[in-house]
Design an enzyme around this catalytic site. Structure first.
Site, short mmCIF file in Angstrom:
data_model
loop_
_atom_site.label_atom_id
_atom_site.label_comp_id
_atom_site.label_asym_id
_atom_site.label_seq_id
_atom_site.Cartn_x
_atom_site.Cartn_y
_atom_site.Cartn_z
CG ASN A 1 23.23 3.82 6.67
OD1 ASN A 1 22.73 4.46 5.74
ND2 ASN A 1 24.42 3.25 6.57
N GLY B 1 28.17 2.02 13.33
CA GLY B 1 28.68 0.79 13.93
C GLY B 1 28.09 0.41 15.26
CG ASP C 1 27.25 4.49 4.18
OD1 ASP C 1 28.08 4.49 3.24
OD2 ASP C 1 27.03 3.50 4.88
CG HIS D 1 23.51 2.15 2.34
ND1 HIS D 1 23.64 1.58 1.09
CD2 HIS D 1 24.69 1.94 2.97
CE1 HIS D 1 24.86 1.07 0.98
NE2 HIS D 1 25.51 1.26 2.10
CG HIS E 1 26.13 -3.62 2.26
ND1 HIS E 1 27.43 -3.77 1.88
CD2 HIS E 1 25.97 -2.28 2.49
CE1 HIS E 1 28.05 -2.59 1.90
NE2 HIS E 1 27.18 -1.68 2.27
CG ASP F 1 2.34 -4.00 -9.70
OD1 ASP F 1 1.68 -3.45 -10.59
OD2 ASP F 1 2.08 -5.14 -9.28
CG HIS G 1 28.63 0.68 -1.93
ND1 HIS G 1 28.71 2.01 -1.58
CD2 HIS G 1 28.34 0.02 -0.78
CE1 HIS G 1 28.50 2.13 -0.28
NE2 HIS G 1 28.28 0.96 0.22
CE1 TYR H 1 -2.07 -3.00 -5.75
CE2 TYR H 1 -1.12 -1.24 -4.43
CZ TYR H 1 -1.29 -2.59 -4.69
OH TYR H 1 -0.68 -3.52 -3.88
#
Lengths: 233, 233, 233, 233
Positions: free
Chosen positions: A30, A47, A77, A96, A98, A121, A172, A230
């Site tokens: 998410n 979901g 979350d 977030h 996984h 970097d 997690h 940069y």
């Protein structure tokens, strides 16, 4: 409502980038975008498949986790996002996932060592792994406490969320953030790539040394400080 | 026949998702969808390339493995599906793949340990590996016995097929199931991802601990029980 | 300006191939094409996303690193390219990536051993890893010194940049080159594949032996020497 | 010429499938299709990029390696193909790749152990690795001798090329074949997948046992013998 359209669109675009970048399977992630003037953020509903999402589905939530606008339940979350927005005043977006390699490191409960300049970097510290939460925290308000677990890890190590824009939560998965949700998405992809490289480095040479201080310092200065050179800005 | 069209379409759609999700190479997999009122399931014909499949090609088979409708030979794994449908009354779809990481775990004859919340969001047990079949079972009705081998493993460990919707068969490959064949496909993709993460976790830290009980319990309760709060339902 | 169009187009095409070949994430790489008659090369501007690049954005730089044409800042690695063009007279293109497997080897500070003919078809030496730079070099003109670090490694080992068209820089990442920038891109993809194979080889068999001399010699002769018979030329 | 069109088209289609299946990078592979009545085979020209190939570019070569038709030089591995066609009378197509996992096993000079039914569904032996060639063979007619090295390995182990349709050549890479070139392509993809699974199996459990004899026998009988029941034939 019209006032939320900008962050709904930004959150929607960010959420849609996560599967495109190979960072989420199904709905395992998410992204949220924050409007500090309004004191709210837009986040993916819980979901819902990415292919069915529309910008207007993004739920508007305040920094205490209350839904301000929207008919769907926000991501499970959401309270973790709320805690971070409330306490870290300079972040404008959170992601977030996984993602596979970063999550594997989180499952080992260890920091990702800084092995090279790809890592340096972006941040000049090991990528921190917040420790496993205590049973009390887990049995309390779990997602809310996840936010505090992240903040406590940063406080304990004296890390700045402006310098280190990513974290693993033990057992997690990763969270990343930035000035904007676009930057948070970028950081989550960088984290996944650095996590893969660090795993490979250890596989080839189990005692591979961390990057030496002079190189860490140099890469920090290339992007920060008065002599930064940069990018185009 | 018209009465089978719904499960033929569902089985077809599920079979076509398997290569799209990267879970099968060539014809190394099969999905079936069950109609409990009619007491039959629709399953992929044996050894037909996915790009040539049509919904009407799905073979209709009863729970004893007899072909009820269709001109092609059903998948060589049909009897395994039949045994599971006959004995587990609440499942509506089954998927079998030889997905790479899950199959590698099956080849090691070991359960996949629960290392993190990605796993715990879907099941709060190690993913069981049914033991290698005895020579008697192999030399008997092999695919039929594979179904019993799976059921026996669940009975021996006191596992419920409604809670644990996936299994490895030692030296063979994974099976997954669910209330619908769509859920079974979802579970086969989750299994593959969790299998990859668990392998990486062990590679990074060979003695990585299993997820602690409080986190297992919490993730179980998030999706089940009276206080469930994941998703839109 | 018109005189630079050919190398701008070549450098642009090469830069665009890097993400297509899976060799760079975001802007983690750069390619340059050289015009020896004009004494300049065209290189990607710093930190610009690949999807926004246009051929005319390629910055024209001389062999001392001075921008000759263009309004954007050239890649932060420009001085490394300049040093190599200035000192190695036969190279016409250079590519720098942080490709995953090659970078992991660089992070281990070790050469990639020659394990098979895939490697030997391209070079008949281990792929050299230039050592970590001294603190003095790092704190001086870093990117300029990176070029010298590469050249020194070749001089120390008596390697020819015409025979060995790739190098790892310890704790950093790979550089490759060739007569043209197209060849340099090709070499960077070959390097990544060989790096992955060498890692896997060591994983399967930690004491895997290097390719034996007769095979190294044979593969050298297949592509070079009077009896060469590979390709259409 | 018209008489060669069928094998040219078959060889072309097969060569084009190799990059589509992820089995070759650039031109690191070749496929050939044989016409036993004409005593020739069609093979990819040497070092031509796949995207530029046309069916008519396939070179026609006899079983002694002489070019019978075509203006381009045939693949540098042509003599290996010729030896196998000449000596193994029942094969109609050959594929050579440097696919990543199979090549890594070849670089370790070891057979790929039979760990599961994915492997046993295709062959009921370990995948043989022909030993490293002697210096005499290498310094002689290398590609011609590669064919004999493969045949000798099969003779030494009493393997049949109709039962075992794939081999690794130590320190080089895999070859596969079959009744048709389509089957040879299929086999090269199966080999790569089995090679990856076997590597993972060993990574998870270094002492993983080979598949037990009863399962090997069962899977052999499922596809062969009087009671075969896999596929539609």
């Amino acid at each position: 409502m019209e006032q939320y359209e900008a962050i709904q669109q930004a959150a929607y675009d960010a959420n849609m980038q996560l599967p495109a970048l190979g960072l989420v399977l199904f709905t395992f992630g998410n992204a949220s975008a924050c409007d500090r003037d309004l004191g709210v953020f837009a986040i993916k509903p819980s979901g819902v498949a990415y292919e069915k999402l529309r910008p207007a589905d993004m739920v508007i939530v305040d920094f205490d986790g209350n839904t301000v606008n929207g008919t769907m339940r926000p991501s499970s979350d959401t309270l973790t996002h709320a805690v971070l927005y409330k306490n870290w005043e300079n972040i404008g977006g959170i992601v977030h996932t996984h993602s596979t390699y970063a999550t594997a490191w989180a499952q080992t409960q260890t920091d990702i060592p800084i092995f090279g300049t790809t890592h340096a970097d972006h941040l000049t510290e090991d990528i921190p792994c917040a420790p496993v939460m205590s049973d009390e925290m887990i049995e309390g308000d779990y997602e809310y406490q996840t936010g505090f677990q992240i903040m406590n890890a940063f406080a304990d190590r004296n890390l700045s969320p402006e310098e280190v824009e990513m974290v693993l939560v033990a057992n997690h998965a990763p969270f990343s953030w930035g000035k904007s949700v676009e930057k948070a998405v970028y950081n989550s992809a960088v984290l996944e790539e650095v996590a893969k490289m660090a795993w490979l480095t250890r596989q080839i040479r189990p005692d591979a040394p961390r990057l030496k201080p002079a190189l860490i310092r140099k890469h920090f200065e290339r992007k920060h400080g008065s002599g930064a050179y940069y990018g185009q800005e």
